[in-house]
Enzyme design. Structure first.
Site, PDB file in Angstrom:
ATOM      1  N   GLU A 204       5.161  -6.193   2.561  1.00 53.85           N
ATOM      2  CA  GLU A 204       6.259  -5.301   2.188  1.00 53.85           C
ATOM      3  C   GLU A 204       6.944  -4.667   3.377  1.00 53.85           C
ATOM      4  O   GLU A 204       6.321  -4.438   4.421  1.00 53.85           O
ATOM      5  CB  GLU A 204       5.813  -4.253   1.161  1.00 53.85           C
TER       6      GLU A 204
ATOM      7  N   TYR B 191      13.508  -0.750  -0.477  1.00 55.56           N
ATOM      8  CA  TYR B 191      12.158  -1.324  -0.508  1.00 55.56           C
ATOM      9  C   TYR B 191      12.287  -2.807  -0.821  1.00 55.56           C
ATOM     10  O   TYR B 191      12.950  -3.179  -1.794  1.00 55.56           O
ATOM     11  CB  TYR B 191      11.303  -0.647  -1.597  1.00 55.56           C
TER      12      TYR B 191
END
Ligand code: GDP
Ligand code: MN
Length: 398
Positions: free
Chosen positions: A200, A112
């Protein structure tokens, strides 16, 4: 403002972040054709992905791996035109109008990486974790030590040593360190240069090694970018990316009329002027044991048309069992609101209880307008003050 994954991938690509090629499709045959195009460029695996403003699609059947044009067609057929329910959508789901058919990759590991604003520190922050693919909020809750947070200087951006540090901490090795570091820097530049509020990549993946890439490749296979609504005035080009259909119906219409409207879970619709007063009104409803159905600030310069539209938006919400109007007339004038009430009563009708509390500019004129129209609005009561109004509306629907 939110954009779709396909739009976010295009932005990442423009910023030099490696993203597998992909084609958008609005029909099943188009999805099959998209697979053929990817296959012509050497892909043997593809992913059909529902394009909705909600994450967790994988869990809801909105991400499907396919190995042929027929499989792509079938997957698209199942998604298109159907509501997609994910852990982030609520039980009614969101309709799927488009799917992205992206070249698939063999994944060795998922990471991530993201950027957000840390309000506590008053700075942008890079958030990264070697535990990608799952929701970062969950990782942060359960294993906070597995999440790296690095505040950055908004002028300087992410410095090369910071990018390398994060890449090492994530466990990247060899050639991947500079690849991952570059991706972090590019993501940071994209975030800062476009007034993003969130950017993101989840997951960022290392692909399985092959002859061409003995260390595997580092690529972004999902992306989410939100922009700061308060900066949109200087980002005119972004308006074209907005998906008005996907924003909740009422919210999109309110935006067109310059109203700040946010749908909430309760059953008392509120029409208020000023954000502070709107918050106080919501608090008072809660104090009297009920929940507001919305936040609605008509602002200072709202026209009669805009306020009439506001009433329509509130009354169209099937959850609304009563409406509380609380206006402290300053720049917004009470008579404007009173006229809008009369219009809304005529055009839609108040079948639910309505309690009106007006104070301030032109309040006498407003009372006159409401008195005259009173017979046409039988569910209307006047609140003497805010507490009285909150009591009246909560007992009217008890
Ligand atoms: P989200 O569930 O809405 O976040 O959608 P994602 O695009 O992140 O996909 C969810 C999951 O599907 C990823 O975490 C991967 O595990 C898997 N996935 C997505 N694309 C690919 C791909 O190209 N290859 C493989 N093997 N898995 C993929
Ligand atoms: Mn994802």
């Amino acid at each position: 403002m939110k954009i779709h994954e396909y739009q976010a991938r295009e932005m990442l690509d423009r910023y030099g972040v490696p993203v597998p090629p992909a084609h958008l499709a609005t029909g099943a045959d188009e999805a099959a054709a998209a697979f053929e195009r990817l296959a012509a460029d050497g892909a043997t695996l593809a992913v059909v992905k529902a394009q909705v403003h909600a994450g967790g699609r994988g869990k809801g059947g909105g991400v499907k791996l396919v190995r042929s044009a027929d499989e792509a067609r079938e997957a698209a057929q199942k998604m298109l035109g159907q509501p997609l329910v994910t852990p982030q959508t609520g039980p009614e789901g969101v309709p799927v109008e488009k799917v992205l058919v992206a070249a698939g990759v063999d994944i060795q590991k998922e990471y991530y990486v993201g950027m957000a604003i840390d309000r506590g520190q008053g700075r942008p922050v890079v958030i990264a974790s070697a535990e990608g693919g799952v929701e970062i909020e969950q990782v942060a809750r359960e294993r906070p030590e597995a999440v790296i947070r690095m505040p950055i200087d908004p002028e300087a951006g992410l410095r090369p040593h910071q990018a390398r540090f994060i890449a090492f901490r994530l466990g990247f090795a060899g050639k991947q360190v500079s690849a991952a570091g570059r991706i972090l820097s590019r993501l940071c530049a994209l975030f800062l240069e476009n007034d993003a509020s969130l950017a993101e990549i989840n997951p960022l993946v290392v692909t399985t090694a092959d002859d061409e890439n003995p260390d595997g490749r580092v690529v972004a296979i999902d992306a989410k970018i939100n922009f700061d609504d308060n900066a949109l005035f200087r980002r005119e080009a972004f308006a074209a990316m907005a998906d008005l259909q996907e924003q909740q119906g009422g919210e999109a219409r309110a935006e067109e009329h310059g109203l700040s409207y946010i749908k909430l879970d309760g059953d008392i619709g509120c029409l208020v002027n000023g954000a502070g007063l709107a918050m106080a009104t919501m608090d008072l409803i809660k104090l009297h044991g009920r929940e507001p159905a919305n936040f609605l600030d008509v602002g200072g310069s709202a026209t009669e048309e805009a306020v009439t539209e506001a009433f329509k938006i509130i009354l169209e919400d099937p959850a609304v069992r009563g409406v509380l109007v609380n206006i402290f007339g300053g720049i917004a004038r009470c008579d404007t609101i009173a006229n809008a009430i009369v219009n809304a009563a005529r055009e839609v009708g108040f079948t639910v209880p309505l309690v009106v509390r007006l104070e301030g500019t032109n309040v006498e004129a407003a009372r006159g307008i409401l008195e005259k129209a009173g017979d046409g609005i039988p569910t209307m009561q006047i609140g003497r003050d805010l507490t009285d109004a909150a009591r009246k509306i909560t007992s009217a629907i008890a």
